[in-house]
Design a protein around this motif. Structure first.
Motif, mmCIF file in Angstrom:
data_model
loop_
_atom_site.group_PDB
_atom_site.id
_atom_site.type_symbol
_atom_site.label_atom_id
_atom_site.label_comp_id
_atom_site.label_asym_id
_atom_site.label_seq_id
_atom_site.Cartn_x
_atom_site.Cartn_y
_atom_site.Cartn_z
ATOM 1 N N PHE A 1 -5.038 8.202 -4.837
ATOM 2 C CA PHE A 1 -4.820 8.183 -3.390
ATOM 3 C C PHE A 1 -4.812 6.738 -2.901
ATOM 4 O O PHE A 1 -5.659 5.934 -3.296
ATOM 5 N N VAL A 2 -3.869 6.433 -2.046
ATOM 6 C CA VAL A 2 -3.826 5.147 -1.343
ATOM 7 C C VAL A 2 -3.718 5.456 0.143
ATOM 8 O O VAL A 2 -2.828 6.212 0.560
ATOM 9 N N ILE A 3 -4.624 4.891 0.940
ATOM 10 C CA ILE A 3 -4.559 5.054 2.389
ATOM 11 C C ILE A 3 -4.249 3.699 3.005
ATOM 12 O O ILE A 3 -4.897 2.693 2.683
ATOM 13 N N LEU A 4 -3.258 3.667 3.869
ATOM 14 C CA LEU A 4 -2.840 2.410 4.482
ATOM 15 C C LEU A 4 -2.729 2.576 5.991
ATOM 16 O O LEU A 4 -2.577 3.689 6.515
ATOM 17 N N GLU A 5 -2.844 1.450 6.667
ATOM 18 C CA GLU A 5 -2.731 1.416 8.121
ATOM 19 C C GLU A 5 -1.501 0.608 8.503
ATOM 20 O O GLU A 5 -1.282 -0.487 7.972
ATOM 21 N N ARG A 6 -0.692 1.139 9.404
ATOM 22 C CA ARG A 6 0.442 0.379 9.909
ATOM 23 C C ARG A 6 -0.071 -0.713 10.853
ATOM 24 O O ARG A 6 -0.915 -0.452 11.707
ATOM 25 N N ILE A 7 0.452 -1.906 10.697
ATOM 26 C CA ILE A 7 0.074 -3.000 11.587
ATOM 27 C C ILE A 7 0.920 -2.870 12.850
ATOM 28 O O ILE A 7 2.095 -3.234 12.882
ATOM 29 N N ILE A 8 0.314 -2.286 13.874
ATOM 30 C CA ILE A 8 1.026 -1.949 15.098
ATOM 31 C C ILE A 8 0.063 -2.068 16.274
ATOM 32 O O ILE A 8 -1.138 -1.795 16.137
ATOM 33 N N ASP A 9 0.560 -2.491 17.411
ATOM 34 C CA ASP A 9 -0.238 -2.555 18.623
ATOM 35 C C ASP A 9 -0.576 -1.127 19.050
ATOM 36 O O ASP A 9 0.335 -0.295 19.213
ATOM 37 N N PRO A 10 -1.861 -0.811 19.238
ATOM 38 C CA PRO A 10 -2.224 0.555 19.646
ATOM 39 C C PRO A 10 -1.497 1.015 20.907
ATOM 40 O O PRO A 10 -1.211 2.208 21.066
ATOM 41 N N ASP A 11 -1.186 0.076 21.803
ATOM 42 C CA ASP A 11 -0.488 0.458 23.033
ATOM 43 C C ASP A 11 0.941 0.910 22.759
ATOM 44 O O ASP A 11 1.578 1.526 23.615
ATOM 45 N N ALA A 12 1.456 0.567 21.567
ATOM 46 C CA ALA A 12 2.823 0.963 21.216
ATOM 47 C C ALA A 12 2.897 2.374 20.654
ATOM 48 O O ALA A 12 3.986 2.894 20.407
ATOM 49 N N VAL A 13 1.738 3.004 20.420
ATOM 50 C CA VAL A 13 1.708 4.368 19.886
ATOM 51 C C VAL A 13 2.073 5.334 21.008
ATOM 52 O O VAL A 13 1.422 5.363 22.058
ATOM 53 N N GLY B 1 -0.603 1.610 -7.816
ATOM 54 C CA GLY B 1 -1.012 0.229 -7.571
ATOM 55 C C GLY B 1 0.150 -0.654 -7.159
ATOM 56 O O GLY B 1 0.039 -1.454 -6.218
ATOM 57 N N ASN B 2 1.294 -0.520 -7.837
ATOM 58 C CA ASN B 2 2.465 -1.341 -7.508
ATOM 59 C C ASN B 2 2.988 -1.023 -6.110
ATOM 60 O O ASN B 2 3.368 -1.930 -5.356
ATOM 61 N N ALA B 3 3.005 0.265 -5.767
ATOM 62 C CA ALA B 3 3.473 0.658 -4.435
ATOM 63 C C ALA B 3 2.552 0.086 -3.362
ATOM 64 O O ALA B 3 3.020 -0.409 -2.327
ATOM 65 N N ALA B 4 1.242 0.129 -3.609
ATOM 66 C CA ALA B 4 0.282 -0.426 -2.651
ATOM 67 C C ALA B 4 0.493 -1.925 -2.490
ATOM 68 O O ALA B 4 0.463 -2.456 -1.370
ATOM 69 N N ASN B 5 0.733 -2.622 -3.593
ATOM 70 C CA ASN B 5 0.945 -4.068 -3.528
ATOM 71 C C ASN B 5 2.208 -4.410 -2.741
ATOM 72 O O ASN B 5 2.225 -5.353 -1.944
ATOM 73 N N ARG B 6 3.276 -3.630 -2.954
ATOM 74 C CA ARG B 6 4.529 -3.891 -2.241
ATOM 75 C C ARG B 6 4.381 -3.654 -0.739
ATOM 76 O O ARG B 6 4.890 -4.430 0.083
ATOM 77 N N LEU B 7 3.696 -2.592 -0.384
ATOM 78 C CA LEU B 7 3.497 -2.292 1.030
ATOM 79 C C LEU B 7 2.666 -3.382 1.709
ATOM 80 O O LEU B 7 2.955 -3.802 2.831
ATOM 81 N N GLU B 8 1.654 -3.848 1.003
ATOM 82 C CA GLU B 8 0.801 -4.892 1.558
ATOM 83 C C GLU B 8 1.571 -6.200 1.700
ATOM 84 O O GLU B 8 1.425 -6.922 2.691
ATOM 85 N N LYS C 1 3.731 -5.322 6.886
ATOM 86 C CA LYS C 1 3.763 -4.257 7.883
ATOM 87 C C LYS C 1 2.621 -3.258 7.712
ATOM 88 O O LYS C 1 2.416 -2.402 8.573
ATOM 89 N N TYR C 2 1.913 -3.358 6.588
ATOM 90 C CA TYR C 2 0.855 -2.401 6.296
ATOM 91 C C TYR C 2 -0.389 -3.119 5.791
ATOM 92 O O TYR C 2 -0.308 -4.203 5.204
ATOM 93 N N ARG C 3 -1.510 -2.467 6.014
ATOM 94 C CA ARG C 3 -2.781 -2.941 5.466
ATOM 95 C C ARG C 3 -3.352 -1.825 4.597
ATOM 96 O O ARG C 3 -3.597 -0.716 5.090
ATOM 97 N N VAL C 4 -3.537 -2.097 3.322
ATOM 98 C CA VAL C 4 -4.090 -1.089 2.421
ATOM 99 C C VAL C 4 -5.601 -1.041 2.613
ATOM 100 O O VAL C 4 -6.298 -2.042 2.430
ATOM 101 N N LEU C 5 -6.106 0.121 2.982
ATOM 102 C CA LEU C 5 -7.530 0.290 3.260
ATOM 103 C C LEU C 5 -8.291 0.904 2.096
ATOM 104 O O LEU C 5 -9.499 0.742 1.987
ATOM 105 N N MET C 6 -7.582 1.631 1.240
ATOM 106 C CA MET C 6 -8.252 2.322 0.137
ATOM 107 C C MET C 6 -7.273 2.572 -0.984
ATOM 108 O O MET C 6 -6.161 3.042 -0.751
ATOM 109 N N SER C 7 -7.657 2.230 -2.200
ATOM 110 C CA SER C 7 -6.922 2.608 -3.412
ATOM 111 C C SER C 7 -7.941 3.240 -4.345
ATOM 112 O O SER C 7 -8.887 2.570 -4.767
ATOM 113 N N ALA C 8 -7.768 4.498 -4.662
ATOM 114 C CA ALA C 8 -8.769 5.199 -5.460
ATOM 115 C C ALA C 8 -8.097 6.150 -6.435
ATOM 116 O O ALA C 8 -7.139 6.846 -6.091
#
Length: 235
Positions: free
Chosen positions: A42-54, A97-104, A108-115
């Motif tokens: 499992f990889v959990i990531l957060e989009r780097i986005i202004d909360p007001d833009a949601v 792992g490679n997908a997480a590295n590319r996203l990071e 545009k993304y912050r990887v919060l968890m790789s497990a």
């Protein structure tokens, strides 16, 4: 002095013994690998986005309290230490792992968890919810911004249920900093109301998994990559 016949007998005996030891080792290894054995990732990531833009407005959504569970997939304490009740493998061993590295690396993304971990998931397996607490620390709420659980079940196929909440501190927090003057007495009181949590987004999804396929579940601010690989016993 050894004859050629004796040397041949000794050579044959040594060869047979070596073959027996190798066969025994392979059989032992095969026996150690249970049926329906998988590596779950499992990889959990957060989009780097202004909360007001949601665009979603989920402040008034009713959220059930965290599920009671003794199992933890990934928990980041206030001081930053990570704990898990599972035997997690290193990130560089993960297929994701490679997908997480590319996203990071995209910015545009912050990887919060790789497990990832190994576990047997036989038919009719009913997994316990696995607790997750990740993301920024919300001081006023005394918790992580992202919390929830992931549950793995198996009927005919593997199923993953993801329940994650993405919180932010309420915007009324600034009002607590200014003293309030009571009109009748002129006395100043520092009102310190509780800073409410506002629900930014969530994920509520159950997905059927196919082995060795990458699955993606998401919300406007969160994404979850899931991958299962069946580990076959060596013949």
């Amino acid at each position: 002095m050894q004859t050629d016949g004796n040397r041949l007998c000794r050579l044959l005996a040594h060869t047979l013994l070596t073959a027996l030891l190798v066969a025994t080792s392979m059989l032992s290894h095969a026996q150690q690998t249970p049926d329906d054995y998988y590596r779950a990732e499992f990889v959990i990531l957060e989009r780097i986005i202004d909360p007001d833009a949601v665009n979603e407005r989920m402040i008034n959504r009713k959220v059930k309290p965290p599920v009671e569970t003794d199992k933890t997939l990934y928990r980041v304490a206030q001081g930053g230490s990570v704990s898990s009740s599972l035997e997690l493998v290193n990130r560089n061993q993960l297929h994701l792992g490679n997908a997480a590295n590319r996203l990071e690396s995209s910015g545009k993304y912050r990887v919060l968890m790789s497990a990832g971990w190994y576990e047997a998931f036989p038919p009719d397996y009913k997994g316990e919810p696995l607790r997750i607490e990740i993301g920024d620390w919300l001081e006023q709420a005394d918790q992580r911004e992202i919390e929830g659980n992931i549950t793995i079940d198996r009927q005919r196929y593997l199923h993953v249920a993801v329940h994650l909440n993405h919180w932010q501190e309420g915007k009324v927090a600034a009002a607590a900093a200014a003293p309030t003057t009571l009109p009748t007495t002129g006395a100043e009181l520092n009102l310190q109301p509780e800073i409410p949590l506002e629900l930014l987004t969530w994920i509520r999804e159950t997905r059927r998994m196919r082995s060795e396929e990458i699955h993606f579940l998401d919300s406007p601010t969160l994404g979850v990559l899931v991958f299962f690989k069946k580990v076959e016993a060596e013949q």
